[in-house]
Write an enzyme that holds these catalytic residues in place. Structure first.
Site, PDB file in Angstrom:
ATOM      1  N   ARG A  36      38.589  41.971  36.781  1.00 46.80           N
ATOM      2  CA  ARG A  36      37.917  42.848  37.727  1.00 46.80           C
ATOM      3  C   ARG A  36      38.713  44.147  37.947  1.00 46.80           C
ATOM      4  O   ARG A  36      38.218  45.079  38.559  1.00 46.80           O
ATOM      5  CB  ARG A  36      37.754  42.070  39.042  1.00 46.80           C
ATOM      6  CG  ARG A  36      37.025  42.784  40.158  1.00 46.80           C
ATOM      7  CD  ARG A  36      35.562  42.971  39.817  1.00 46.80           C
ATOM      8  NE  ARG A  36      34.902  43.778  40.849  1.00 46.80           N
ATOM      9  CZ  ARG A  36      35.039  45.098  40.956  1.00 46.80           C
ATOM     10  NH1 ARG A  36      35.814  45.751  40.100  1.00 46.80           N
ATOM     11  NH2 ARG A  36      34.425  45.767  41.889  1.00 46.80           N
ATOM     12  N   LYS A  37      39.942  44.207  37.413  1.00 49.53           N
ATOM     13  CA  LYS A  37      40.765  45.413  37.571  1.00 49.53           C
ATOM     14  C   LYS A  37      40.701  46.247  36.283  1.00 49.53           C
ATOM     15  O   LYS A  37      40.083  45.827  35.305  1.00 49.53           O
ATOM     16  CB  LYS A  37      42.209  45.028  37.899  1.00 49.53           C
ATOM     17  CG  LYS A  37      42.359  43.822  38.814  1.00 49.53           C
ATOM     18  CD  LYS A  37      41.789  43.998  40.217  1.00 49.53           C
ATOM     19  CE  LYS A  37      42.051  42.737  41.027  1.00 49.53           C
ATOM     20  NZ  LYS A  37      41.478  42.725  42.349  1.00 49.53           N
TER      21      LYS A  37
END
Ligand SMILES: *Cc1c(COP(=O)(O)O)cnc(C)c1O
Length: 376
Positions: free
Chosen positions: A173-174
């Site tokens: 998600r980063k």
């Protein structure tokens, strides 16, 4: 979000598998050095996640029962949970409506004689005003949760540079990923050495160093540690990803600028932007719906989903989750406004202009249908 992964990552992982050394070893050491250098830090200590990096950071500070640690409620829940892992009490401070971050004022409002540390978050990649917060904390240790902030800048330097301790995430998600993974960066060599031992069971000599040493080396267990290690498989992936970081940030900023332009036509929407003292990597592109927009956040998400647009609720607020039911806290009006009235729009490296146009059209349709009662 969609991670940017290619053949180079696949080859790097395959090479580690063929080498026979898959646990923490030379690739982890290489990744630590390269990541720390890119973030402007003296040392990097790889961990299994940002959650374990936060836990270890508080542990090394000696935080325990009876201690208070100031954190934003407006964050992924791991920020607050890390305090609980140490038996201490998270104290929620409110955030600024524009950045979504703690400020000197919101932190000062909740400091007590029992405050032992503050965790500031560079939320969604928007840098917090670190110097102002540190100033109000006096000598209290400030840990920077930089989970989302790789590639953001603060006063001309990488966000997190100069931090006493900063923690990072490589969850998909980063911006850059190792599948799961994390890092602590610091300029303090003594602390770095202790963190390195603690993430590997408190061993005086790491398994990789004993192996590399060849001869008979017997390790000692100097204190009670943890198994928070990253693997060489993950680090090989991270080394390739790190080379992509600048390109990923540039692309996200380009797409965000285009979103901001297109959305400026919609009354009642405010999109996340750079603060005056730094730049965001736009880890998440969130928009706030003000009172001119009548549709509820959840109805908007449903309308977007029906139109094939995968949007998400904005940043969560830990104090509104069942895990923190009954947990005492001061009023958090800005946190509650931001978490209930914001939405995260799709943004990833390969998003096209046509994709963006579609997202904006669906958003406009949903907002207008509700606001003016018109059929879609
Ligand atoms: C993602 C995130 C974390 C947790 O990271 P993991 O690597 O998944 O443990 C912690 N804090 C913030 C602000 C995050 O966004």
């Amino acid at each position: 979000m969609r991670p940017l992964l290619g053949d180079e990552e696949a080859l790097a992982v395959a090479e580690v598998v063929r080498s026979g050394w898959v646990a923490q070893g030379p690739r982890v050491a290489e990744f630590e050095a390269a990541f720390a250098e890119r973030m402007g830090a003296g040392h990097g200590i790889a961990t299994s996640s940002c959650t374990t990096a936060l836990h270890l950071s508080l542990h090394v500070l000696g935080i325990g029962p009876g201690d208070e640690v100031v954190v934003p409620s407006f964050s992924f829940i791991a920020t607050a949970n890390a305090v609980r892992y140490c038996g201490a009490t998270p104290v929620f401070a409110d955030v600024d409506a524009t950045t979504g971050n703690l400020t000197a004022d919101t932190v000062a409002a909740v400091l007590t004689a029992r405050t032992r540390a503050v965790i500031l978050v560079h939320q969604a990649g928007v840098p917090a005003d670190t110097a102002a917060i540190e100033a109000v904390c006096g000598g209290l240790p400030v840990v920077q949760d930089a989970a989302c902030a790789a590639g953001s800048t603060y006063r001309g330097r990488p966000a997190g540079a100069g931090a006493w301790l900063a923690t990072w995430s490589f969850h998909p998600r980063k911006l850059i990923t190792t599948g799961e993974g994390g890092m602590i960066t610091t300029d303090d060599g003594v602390l770095a050495a202790r963190l390195r031992r603690l993430r590997e069971h408190g061993m005086s000599v790491s398994a990789a160093d004993r192996h590399a040493g060849g001869g008979a080396v017997v390790e000692a267990y100097t204190e009670t540690g943890f198994n928070f290690r990253l693997t060489d498989i993950q680090a090989a992936l991270g080394l390739v990803q790190l080379k992509r970081l600048d390109g990923i940030v540039a692309r996200r900023r380009e797409l965000a600028a285009r979103y901001r332009l297109l959305l400026s036509e919609v009354d009642g929407l405010r999109a996340v932007a750079d603060p005056p003292y730094g730049t965001t990597n736009y880890q998440s592109f969130w928009v706030l719906l003000d009172e001119r927009i009548e549709i509820s956040r959840n109805d908007l998400l449903a309308a977007l989903a029906a139109g094939g647009v995968s949007a998400r609720r904005g940043i969560m607020a830990a104090h509104t989750e069942p895990a923190y039911a009954g947990h005492p806290h001061a009023p958090l009006p800005v946190t509650e406004l931001l978490t209930s009235r914001s939405v995260i729009l799709p943004l990833h490296h390969e998003l096209s202009a046509a994709d963006q146009d579609r997202v904006v059209q669906e958003l406009k349709d949903a907002v207008t249908a509700k606001t003016y009662g018109a059929a879609k």
